[in-house]
Structure formats: C-alpha cells, structure tokens
Scaffold this active site. Structure first.
Site, PDB file in Angstrom:
ATOM      1  N   LYS A 164      15.359  21.752 -12.320  1.00  0.00           N
ATOM      2  CA  LYS A 164      15.154  20.128 -12.435  1.00  0.00           C
ATOM      3  C   LYS A 164      15.833  19.035 -13.077  1.00  0.00           C
ATOM      4  O   LYS A 164      16.563  19.822 -13.965  1.00  0.00           O
ATOM      5  CB  LYS A 164      14.053  20.279 -13.181  1.00  0.00           C
ATOM      6  CG  LYS A 164      12.639  21.558 -12.399  1.00  0.00           C
ATOM      7  CD  LYS A 164      11.729  20.547 -11.201  1.00  0.00           C
ATOM      8  CE  LYS A 164      11.162  19.455 -12.096  1.00  0.00           C
ATOM      9  NZ  LYS A 164      10.243  19.787 -12.366  1.00  0.00           N
ATOM     10  N   HIS A 178       0.967  -1.054  -0.189  1.00  0.00           N
ATOM     11  CA  HIS A 178      -0.165  -0.613  -0.574  1.00  0.00           C
ATOM     12  C   HIS A 178       0.458   1.520   0.070  1.00  0.00           C
ATOM     13  O   HIS A 178       0.262   2.429   0.410  1.00  0.00           O
ATOM     14  CB  HIS A 178      -0.776   0.091   1.587  1.00  0.00           C
ATOM     15  CG  HIS A 178      -1.399  -1.127   1.754  1.00  0.00           C
ATOM     16  ND1 HIS A 178      -3.183  -0.842   0.946  1.00  0.00           N
ATOM     17  CD2 HIS A 178      -0.925  -2.244   2.789  1.00  0.00           C
ATOM     18  CE1 HIS A 178      -2.969  -2.891   1.030  1.00  0.00           C
ATOM     19  NE2 HIS A 178      -2.222  -3.242   1.893  1.00  0.00           N
ATOM     20  N   SER A 181      14.429  21.427 -16.779  1.00  0.00           N
ATOM     21  CA  SER A 181      13.295  22.496 -16.794  1.00  0.00           C
ATOM     22  C   SER A 181      13.726  23.624 -17.546  1.00  0.00           C
ATOM     23  O   SER A 181      14.696  24.523 -17.621  1.00  0.00           O
ATOM     24  CB  SER A 181      12.396  22.326 -15.747  1.00  0.00           C
ATOM     25  OG  SER A 181      10.988  23.919 -15.642  1.00  0.00           O
ATOM     26  N   GLU A 197       9.412   7.782 -17.527  1.00  0.00           N
ATOM     27  CA  GLU A 197       7.616   8.974 -17.897  1.00  0.00           C
ATOM     28  C   GLU A 197       7.225   8.258 -18.971  1.00  0.00           C
ATOM     29  O   GLU A 197       6.236   7.779 -18.718  1.00  0.00           O
ATOM     30  CB  GLU A 197       7.934   9.845 -17.998  1.00  0.00           C
ATOM     31  CG  GLU A 197       7.907  10.724 -15.763  1.00  0.00           C
ATOM     32  CD  GLU A 197       8.145  11.586 -16.074  1.00  0.00           C
ATOM     33  OE1 GLU A 197       7.400  12.915 -16.040  1.00  0.00           O
ATOM     34  OE2 GLU A 197       9.263  12.555 -15.478  1.00  0.00           O
TER      35      GLU A 197
END
Ligand code: ARG
Length: 467
Positions: free
Chosen positions: A292, A165, A286, A299
């Site tokens: 970043k 979980h 970024s 992804e």
C-alpha cells in the site's frame, strides 16, 4: 495556564458591583484567555493607537502616554519571550494586559480604558488579527496557483478523458483540467480580498454600545491602525461578526475546491486510473498490507474541509437571533476562526508542495481516453457540419457506438463502409476527426481545451498572478 493571582478572591476589573466572588467553575467557563491570548499583539497595537488619540484630544497627559508606551513595550517583550504570566482571574487577553500594565506603570495604566470598552476593543483586535492573516493567506493562494501552472504548462497537450457523471465524456488535456482549479482559486483569492475590504473599518469609539461622551477622534485611530474608515454605527460595530463569517465562508469554499481536487488526485492515483503518482513524502504505507501507498494528504484535505464547513455553520449559528448589541456569545467566535485560519494556512502550504511533486503518466491517460467513445460527439458534429440536423446526427452516432461496442472496438477502428451504414455523409476525412488530437484541436476558442488555447490561458494566468 499559569496564574499570577494567588487566590480566586482577587478582585476582578468589574467585581465592585458583586457581593460574592464568581464561582470557580463559572470563572473557568467564562474565561477566554487560554485562546484569545493569540490576539495580544493586536490588542497592544490597538491600545497604543487609542492612547495616542486620548493624548491628542487632551484626555491623557504626555507623562501618562509615555508610561503606557513604555509599559506596553515591556509587555510585548514579555509576551514574545514567553515570560508573560497569563492569569485566568483576569479572564481575557484585554484584562490580562491592562492589569499587567497597571502593575508596571501605576495610574497611567488605569487611565487607558477611558472612552472605550472591551466590546469595541475585542471587535477591533479580531479585525486587526484577521486582516493580517488574510494578508498571509493571499500569497499562499498565489503560490498554489503557480504550482498548478507549472504542472499545467508541460501538460497543455497531454490528452486525458474528460468526465461527466464520472463517465468518459470527451477528450480534454490534463493542462486544461488543472486550469479549471486555477480559476476556482482565482475567485477564492478575489473573495478574500473583497472580504478584507469590508472588514477594514474601525470599531473603536463605539465603546460598550452607544458611543462615548468623551471628545474622541475615531478617524485618527483608524488612520494609525490602517483602517479605511470607521464603523458607522456603534451598535453594529460591537455586535456583528459578519466579517468573521464571511471570511470563514471564503475559506470553506476554498477548502471545498481543494477537496474536489483531492478527490480527483485520490482517484487518479488509484491503480484503476493510474494517471498520476504523488511523491512518497505525501503518502503513508500500511502496517499490514506491504503493497500500500496511501494518499493521506489529499484524504486529510478532504476531511479537513468538513472541519472548516463546520466552523462556518458554528459562526452562523452563533450570530443567529442575537439581539443587539454585544452578547457574550461572541466570545465563541474565536476558536472556529483561529482554527479556520490554521487549517487554511497549513493546507495551502502543503498543497503547493504536493502539486509540484506530482508525476504524470500520459500513456495511462491516453489509454483511458481511447476507451468510452470520447470522440462520439465529434462524429455527431461532423455530420451536422455536413447538413444533418443535430438530433438525427445524435441518433446515428448512438447506433454507431452500439455497433462498435458489440465489436469491442473504438469508433476510429471501424472500416469506412461499416461507418457508412449509419450515415451516407461519412467520408474518409472522418478518421482525422475521430482521433483524440483532432477532437482536442477542434475546440480552439477561449475556454476550450485545444492545447493552443490552454497555453494561452496559462500565459494570461501568469500575468494575473504576477508569476
Ligand atoms: N472576551 C470577550 C470576547 O471575546 C471580550 C469582550 C467582553 N465584554 C464584556 N462586556 N464582557 O468577546
């Protein structure tokens, strides 16, 4: 698309039956040559095997066979060098090649299509193509498995929190965690090989749908093309694309496994976890936030899984409710299948490289394992081994955890008399049990997370993939 026909009025292979030429828009709508030209080499291979068989059974004379072979060699060169002029008027890869063959060698080219149809031809081409692609893909799966093993081995004893979980559950080793993915990929590889077995049957000879009146030798063609046998029913041979669906299902599962690992890599790389670093060459920055470093590759793998799952649904939907035998719907099998193969190929290649470029941060993993009472189950098991029923042990430990939470410390930081409030069975030997290493080492059986077992699993795994 280059068009070697000057006008749309050029007769097609089947125009004899029609009173007017096909509408321009319809021609574009129905043509598949823009994408099925990818099957060209397999189309030629299939045609040559078919021609050899026609000659062997006395349908095609030696002169015609030689002309076909010479013509096909020229066509193969033209295609490989990019000289071949693909024509929309010739509809698909099969008719383009046949038309060029006839232009090169005359009547012999026109005789090639004896005892076959494009229906059994295309089914054969797709199977040949997919078989070769599966043979390219299986070593790529092994490469990725090998990269996982190389990362798992030095981390067979690296402790990290295991989650259920997404809450800290019990300590595991990072090596053990990675080996879970090895197992998934192992099944994925086996599924591909299994799919290959079922697809490796020859459709040629089924002709349009019912078989052919010529005295053909299907077994001979099957042998020449490396098929294990011939499709046993002509209607089934030209109509079903279950092999394409099965392959895409295997691919979707594989991508799904990689999307799970990707999700974990993304989480682990976020500063909140800080468990790993992914090499810069797999990340981007970024344009607005200078700090970043984004895990673009995992992804995208996660995103491309949606694409492959979509192809699976497309193919299932394509097949659903189709009456026997061949229907033009099946022409739509190619783009999803091609894209599935391309996506899988690129993903597997990039993934193996990315796994090899991972830096592990064991201190962060250990610190996280120390939060969240990961050894609470070990305390319960300790009490059970001293005679307490498990449910009572569970209750006692739950109270101990609540107490430690109030004190904002770990179970191992509670003094013996504090722990003793929860059960009089607790002695000083409990502190060995409550350490992360104690917890890991106690799970020492096949499939368990003890470092000794993980090393054994890695050794077995290397044997399995011949690493
Ligand atoms: N381009 C077609 C396909 O991909 C080839 C078979 C066409 N057969 C036919 N009778 N129209 O399925």
């Amino acid at each position: 698309m280059q068009d070697q026909d000057q006008t749309s009025a050029t007769p097609s292979a089947w125009s004899g039956r029609f009173n007017e030429p096909v509408a321009e828009l319809v021609k574009r709508y129905t043509a598949s040559v823009s994408f099925d030209q990818r099957l060209a080499e397999y189309d030629i291979q299939g045609s040559l095997a078919h021609a050899n068989m026609l000659h062997a059974v006395g349908i095609l004379n030696a002169q015609n066979l030689l002309s076909i072979q010479t013509g096909m060699a020229t066509i193969m060169d033209e295609i490989r060098s990019g000289q071949f002029l693909w024509s929309l008027d010739a509809e698909d890869v099969h008719l383009n090649i046949e038309k060029r063959l006839t232009a090169l060698v005359g009547d012999a080219g026109k005789r090639l299509h004896t005892a076959r149809s494009r229906n059994d031809q295309v089914a054969t081409d797709v199977r040949l193509w997919l078989r070769a692609e599966i043979d390219n893909i299986t070593p790529l799966i092994k490469n990725l498995q090998s990269a996982l093993l190389n990362l798992a081995e030095p981390n067979a004893g690296t402790v990290m929190p295991g989650f259920t979980h997404l809450q800290v559950a019990q300590p595991v080793t990072f090596g053990h965690h990675l080996m879970a993915y090895f197992e998934m990929l192992r099944r994925d590889g086996e599924r591909m090989i299994d799919c290959r077995k079922r697809l490796n049957q020859l459709p040629l000879g089924a002709a349009a749908l019912a078989g052919t009146s010529y005295p053909i030798d299907r077994e001979m063609v099957a042998r020449e093309l490396g098929f294990d046998g011939v499709c046993a029913n002509s209607l089934d041979a030209v109509s079903d694309r279950d092999f394409a669906i099965e392959f895409t299902a295997c691919a979707a599962l594989l991508m799904t496994h990689l999307s799970r690992l990707s999700e974990e890599l993304i989480l682990w790389m976020s500063p909140r976890f800080g468990f790993i670093d992914i090499a810069d060459r797999f990340c981007t920055g970024s344009s607005i936030m200078p700090q970043k470093k984004n895990p673009d590759v995992p992804e995208l793998v996660r995103g491309k899984t949606g694409r492959v799952n979509g192809h699976l649904v497309a193919l299932l939907t394509l097949m659903k409710s189709q009456p026997l035998a061949y229907n033009k719907d099946n022409q739509e099998d190619k783009e999803p299948l091609f894209d599935t193969v391309d996506t899988l190929n690129a993903t597997l290649r990039i993934y193996a490289d990315m796994i090899s470029g991972i830096t592990v941060k064991p201190d962060a993993m250990r610190a996280a394992a120390l939060q969240g009472y990961a050894t609470a189950t070990d305390l319960a098991d300790y009490l059970v081994k001293k005679g307490l029923p498990f449910r009572d042990a569970h209750e006692a430990v739950a109270r101990a955890v609540r107490h430690a939470e109030n004190r904002q410390c770990d179970l191992s930081e509670l003094a013996l008399d504090e722990l003793g409030q929860f059960s009089n069975l607790i002695d000083a030997d409990i502190y060995e049990i409550l350490t992360l290493e104690g917890s890991l080492n106690s799970r020492n059986h096949i499939g368990g997370t003890a470092p000794e077992q993980v090393l054994k699993a890695i050794k077995t795994a290397r044997k399995i993939i011949g690493d």
